[in-house]
Design a protein around this motif. Sequence first.
Motif, PDB file in Angstrom:
ATOM      1  N   ALA A  49      12.219 -10.608   2.932  1.00 22.96           N
ATOM      2  CA  ALA A  49      11.845  -9.283   2.440  1.00 22.96           C
ATOM      3  C   ALA A  49      10.568  -9.335   1.619  1.00 22.96           C
ATOM      4  O   ALA A  49       9.734  -8.413   1.686  1.00 22.96           O
ATOM      5  N   ILE A  50      10.390 -10.387   0.840  1.00 21.70           N
ATOM      6  CA  ILE A  50       9.193 -10.493   0.012  1.00 21.70           C
ATOM      7  C   ILE A  50       7.947 -10.606   0.880  1.00 21.70           C
ATOM      8  O   ILE A  50       6.862 -10.093   0.532  1.00 21.70           O
ATOM      9  N   LEU A  51       8.064 -11.267   2.031  1.00 21.39           N
ATOM     10  CA  LEU A  51       6.936 -11.403   2.958  1.00 21.39           C
ATOM     11  C   LEU A  51       6.594 -10.050   3.585  1.00 21.39           C
ATOM     12  O   LEU A  51       5.412  -9.675   3.664  1.00 21.39           O
ATOM     13  N   LEU A  52       7.617  -9.314   4.027  1.00 21.41           N
ATOM     14  CA  LEU A  52       7.376  -7.974   4.549  1.00 21.41           C
ATOM     15  C   LEU A  52       6.750  -7.084   3.489  1.00 21.41           C
ATOM     16  O   LEU A  52       5.857  -6.277   3.780  1.00 21.41           O
ATOM     17  N   ALA A  53       7.222  -7.219   2.252  1.00 14.90           N
ATOM     18  CA  ALA A  53       6.741  -6.353   1.176  1.00 14.90           C
ATOM     19  C   ALA A  53       5.247  -6.544   0.937  1.00 14.90           C
ATOM     20  O   ALA A  53       4.487  -5.565   0.875  1.00 14.90           O
ATOM     21  N   ILE A  54       4.789  -7.798   0.813  1.00 14.43           N
ATOM     22  CA  ILE A  54       3.369  -8.004   0.530  1.00 14.43           C
ATOM     23  C   ILE A  54       2.515  -7.673   1.751  1.00 14.43           C
ATOM     24  O   ILE A  54       1.389  -7.179   1.620  1.00 14.43           O
ATOM     25  N   GLY A  55       3.048  -7.919   2.963  1.00 17.22           N
ATOM     26  CA  GLY A  55       2.291  -7.594   4.163  1.00 17.22           C
ATOM     27  C   GLY A  55       2.149  -6.100   4.372  1.00 17.22           C
ATOM     28  O   GLY A  55       1.047  -5.595   4.641  1.00 17.22           O
ATOM     29  N   ILE A  56       3.264  -5.360   4.253  1.00 16.55           N
ATOM     30  CA  ILE A  56       3.214  -3.905   4.437  1.00 16.55           C
ATOM     31  C   ILE A  56       2.390  -3.259   3.334  1.00 16.55           C
ATOM     32  O   ILE A  56       1.668  -2.283   3.559  1.00 16.55           O
ATOM     33  N   TYR A  57       2.496  -3.789   2.112  1.00 12.85           N
ATOM     34  CA  TYR A  57       1.696  -3.263   1.004  1.00 12.85           C
ATOM     35  C   TYR A  57       0.206  -3.363   1.319  1.00 12.85           C
ATOM     36  O   TYR A  57      -0.554  -2.391   1.130  1.00 12.85           O
ATOM     37  N   LEU A  78      10.956  -3.629  -1.005  1.00 11.46           N
ATOM     38  CA  LEU A  78       9.813  -2.927  -0.428  1.00 11.46           C
ATOM     39  C   LEU A  78       9.350  -1.793  -1.340  1.00 11.46           C
ATOM     40  O   LEU A  78       8.151  -1.610  -1.560  1.00 11.46           O
ATOM     41  N   ALA A  79      10.316  -1.031  -1.862  1.00 11.74           N
ATOM     42  CA  ALA A  79       9.969   0.099  -2.727  1.00 11.74           C
ATOM     43  C   ALA A  79       9.277  -0.363  -3.998  1.00 11.74           C
ATOM     44  O   ALA A  79       8.395   0.318  -4.529  1.00 11.74           O
ATOM     45  N   LEU A  80       9.653  -1.527  -4.492  1.00 10.46           N
ATOM     46  CA  LEU A  80       9.050  -2.058  -5.719  1.00 10.46           C
ATOM     47  C   LEU A  80       7.559  -2.327  -5.516  1.00 10.46           C
ATOM     48  O   LEU A  80       6.748  -2.088  -6.420  1.00 10.46           O
ATOM     49  N   PHE A  81       7.170  -2.793  -4.337  1.00  9.39           N
ATOM     50  CA  PHE A  81       5.763  -3.082  -4.063  1.00  9.39           C
ATOM     51  C   PHE A  81       4.989  -1.829  -3.661  1.00  9.39           C
ATOM     52  O   PHE A  81       3.814  -1.693  -4.006  1.00  9.39           O
ATOM     53  N   LEU A  82       5.631  -0.924  -2.926  1.00  9.06           N
ATOM     54  CA  LEU A  82       4.898   0.171  -2.293  1.00  9.06           C
ATOM     55  C   LEU A  82       4.763   1.406  -3.169  1.00  9.06           C
ATOM     56  O   LEU A  82       3.941   2.271  -2.875  1.00  9.06           O
ATOM     57  N   GLN A  83       5.557   1.517  -4.231  1.00  7.50           N
ATOM     58  CA  GLN A  83       5.494   2.712  -5.070  1.00  7.50           C
ATOM     59  C   GLN A  83       4.494   2.509  -6.200  1.00  7.50           C
ATOM     60  O   GLN A  83       4.681   1.652  -7.058  1.00  7.50           O
ATOM     61  N   GLN A 104       5.002 -12.918  -8.445  1.00  9.11           N
ATOM     62  CA  GLN A 104       4.171 -13.106  -9.629  1.00  9.11           C
ATOM     63  C   GLN A 104       2.731 -13.428  -9.255  1.00  9.11           C
ATOM     64  O   GLN A 104       1.784 -12.972  -9.925  1.00  9.11           O
ATOM     65  N   GLN A 105       2.523 -14.180  -8.195  1.00 11.09           N
ATOM     66  CA  GLN A 105       1.167 -14.481  -7.749  1.00 11.09           C
ATOM     67  C   GLN A 105       0.457 -13.224  -7.244  1.00 11.09           C
ATOM     68  O   GLN A 105      -0.758 -13.060  -7.452  1.00 11.09           O
ATOM     69  N   ILE A 106       1.189 -12.329  -6.592  1.00 11.25           N
ATOM     70  CA  ILE A 106       0.592 -11.065  -6.147  1.00 11.25           C
ATOM     71  C   ILE A 106       0.188 -10.228  -7.352  1.00 11.25           C
ATOM     72  O   ILE A 106      -0.883  -9.592  -7.349  1.00 11.25           O
ATOM     73  N   ASP A 107       1.009 -10.215  -8.391  1.00 14.58           N
ATOM     74  CA  ASP A 107       0.657  -9.480  -9.613  1.00 14.58           C
ATOM     75  C   ASP A 107      -0.624 -10.019 -10.231  1.00 14.58           C
ATOM     76  O   ASP A 107      -1.374  -9.280 -10.891  1.00 14.58           O
ATOM     77  N   LEU A 108      -0.887 -11.327 -10.030  1.00 13.39           N
ATOM     78  CA  LEU A 108      -2.105 -11.955 -10.562  1.00 13.39           C
ATOM     79  C   LEU A 108      -3.246 -11.946  -9.534  1.00 13.39           C
ATOM     80  O   LEU A 108      -4.292 -12.554  -9.774  1.00 13.39           O
ATOM     81  N   PHE A 109      -3.028 -11.256  -8.394  1.00 17.12           N
ATOM     82  CA  PHE A 109      -4.022 -11.140  -7.320  1.00 17.12           C
ATOM     83  C   PHE A 109      -4.367 -12.497  -6.708  1.00 17.12           C
ATOM     84  O   PHE A 109      -5.475 -12.689  -6.199  1.00 17.12           O
ATOM     85  N   GLN A 110      -3.421 -13.426  -6.742  1.00 20.29           N
ATOM     86  CA  GLN A 110      -3.592 -14.730  -6.101  1.00 20.29           C
ATOM     87  C   GLN A 110      -2.949 -14.668  -4.706  1.00 20.29           C
ATOM     88  O   GLN A 110      -1.916 -15.274  -4.446  1.00 20.29           O
ATOM     89  N   TRP A 111      -3.605 -13.945  -3.811  1.00 26.00           N
ATOM     90  CA  TRP A 111      -3.035 -13.692  -2.499  1.00 26.00           C
ATOM     91  C   TRP A 111      -2.975 -14.947  -1.628  1.00 26.00           C
ATOM     92  O   TRP A 111      -2.116 -15.063  -0.759  1.00 26.00           O
ATOM     93  N   GLY A 112      -3.881 -15.870  -1.827  1.00 30.23           N
ATOM     94  CA  GLY A 112      -3.946 -17.034  -0.945  1.00 30.23           C
ATOM     95  C   GLY A 112      -2.705 -17.897  -1.012  1.00 30.23           C
ATOM     96  O   GLY A 112      -2.043 -18.150   0.013  1.00 30.23           O
ATOM     97  N   VAL A 113      -2.361 -18.376  -2.210  1.00 27.79           N
ATOM     98  CA  VAL A 113      -1.183 -19.219  -2.375  1.00 27.79           C
ATOM     99  C   VAL A 113       0.086 -18.439  -2.053  1.00 27.79           C
ATOM    100  O   VAL A 113       1.008 -18.964  -1.412  1.00 27.79           O
ATOM    101  N   ALA A 114       0.145 -17.174  -2.497  1.00 30.26           N
ATOM    102  CA  ALA A 114       1.325 -16.352  -2.221  1.00 30.26           C
ATOM    103  C   ALA A 114       1.541 -16.189  -0.721  1.00 30.26           C
ATOM    104  O   ALA A 114       2.672 -16.303  -0.222  1.00 30.26           O
ATOM    105  N   SER A 115       0.471 -15.940   0.015  1.00 32.74           N
ATOM    106  CA  SER A 115       0.587 -15.767   1.471  1.00 32.74           C
ATOM    107  C   SER A 115       0.982 -17.069   2.151  1.00 32.74           C
ATOM    108  O   SER A 115       1.796 -17.069   3.080  1.00 32.74           O
TER     109      SER A 115
END
Length: 581
Positions: A424-432, A518-523, A259-270
């Motif tokens: 998996a969520i960490l890989l997803a945001i990193g690979i994205y 992964l597919a949810l983030f990358l598509q 949800q934080q990634i959807d709001l572009f709050q990368w700092g706290v999410a990371s």
Amino acid sequence: MSLSTTGIPTVRPPRRSILDPVRLPKIAMALAAAGFFVIFFFWPLLDVVLRSISLDGVWDWSQPQLTLDHYLTILQDDYLHLVEWRTIVLAVNSTLLALLLGFPTAYFISRLPSRAAGIVLLLILIPFQVSIVVRLFAVTSILSPNGLLSQASQALGGERFSLLYTQGGTLVGTVMYLLPYMILILYSGMTGIDHNVILAAKTMGASGFQIFVKVFLPLVRTSILSGALLCFILALSFFIVPAILGGPQEQTVAVYIQQQIDLFQWGVASALGVVLLAATLILYVAVIRIGGGFQAPGIGGQAKGVSAEQRFTWSAGTVTTGVLTLISLLVLLLPVLIVFPLSVGETQTVVFPPRGFTLEWYGEALTTSTWLDPITRSLLIATLTGITSTALALYLARVVQTAKSERTKVIISGLAFAPIITPAILLAIGIYAVELRLDLAGTIPGLVFAHTLVSFPLAFAIVNTALASRGLDLETAAWTMGASRISAFWTVTVRGMIPVILSAFGLAFVTSWDEVVLALFLQTGPVKTLPVTIYQYLESGIVPTVPAIAALLTLLVIAVIITQRIIQSRRSRSAILADQK
């Protein structure tokens, strides 16, 4: 030139240049494998770490601005404390329930005759391989206000209720996911116990309870701890079950990150992702130190059952564990079986029990672009992923088996399994983030590379185990007879491992076919993979074609598993006949 101990001059073979044609293929494969890991594993993780310490969550190499504010937010924010507490409670409770059901189930299976044990293991492996989104669709139908549990309650005089979007519903879904892992790990440990130890305790007058507590439990303690830690790791970073069954009031860390990634709050999410990764790595090291290594559950497991000297007998203990085994099978199989009646109802909404009978939804699922496009896309991505995963697994397995240093073997094996223990969520945001820079986000190659990262470890487990048991003696003999190393490898080793390679390809194919996070983030385009399409319907509203698709996927998994078992059985019989001759 130099002199030998006998005084005879010896000529040292000339050193081969790096550009030597014999060495070039090995160098090229090593660079390709290293480049793959650097780009799609280490770079994404580094990107997440750097974002977690940057001021606005975006790292700028020209003007880096370091801060620990995001980590301080994790420590100080009361709502985040609640999210973290929910995550830990879910992980602990689901691990304990999986252990309470998994231990007696594994014990009962280990006491069964070999044929009966094989049947029960087959019933466990079928839901284990069925897509998680398919099973979650079924769980939503079971836990809803009009679902199976609510209707059973009303039939018994109880009240209408719903477990959807509650802590209880999330717990049920998580236990359903973790239970096969726990059973398979414990079963592997229990079947490895030497029966002579149990027999010796009996001959010395120990009671059944004493043997269980003082002999059996200490022998399987390592398996219990390894299974519990692995399940806790999976539950701690689990995304898909809390996202679908938990609802907004039952957020976990993984859902909060998304949800934080959807709001572009990368700092706290990371920062949360880094903390999750650190906790996972600590637990992973604990698993390795306790269990002596990591083996993917269900890889290479055979139904052993009791020995000929220890015949199965019914007793109070076997009756109790048998009942608990039936409960475990019900938890695992009910979500798989319920999709079939749900898929033939005539109504436009999915209800249980179904009203009327029709096969219209199967026709719609197989003829409309709404479903054909995702199916085609998933087939293409899964096929390419299967090929790349098997090739990478074969290369790394050969490197492990030919390495002279034990430390090298441990490092490469640990690196091979690292992607599947990374959240998996960490890989997803990193690979994205990385694929956005490389213009790969939303493309088929981008998805294939990402899926290969999480699919090849299981393929590696199969190939490495088979290569270790097979050995390289035949290949070495081919070298001595004049064959080149490449020719000997392909014509001797690879050709002799065709069934194993096909199994590795099949497992990588199924893993890619089922992958959703992964597919949810990358598509980013209009056409999604099949699991993501089903996931989106689970979020927005289920249409009758969803259970039809779920039923077809379940039938496919059943057919593949049964075919594999038949092939393995025939190979085992052929090997026994060959030994007898």
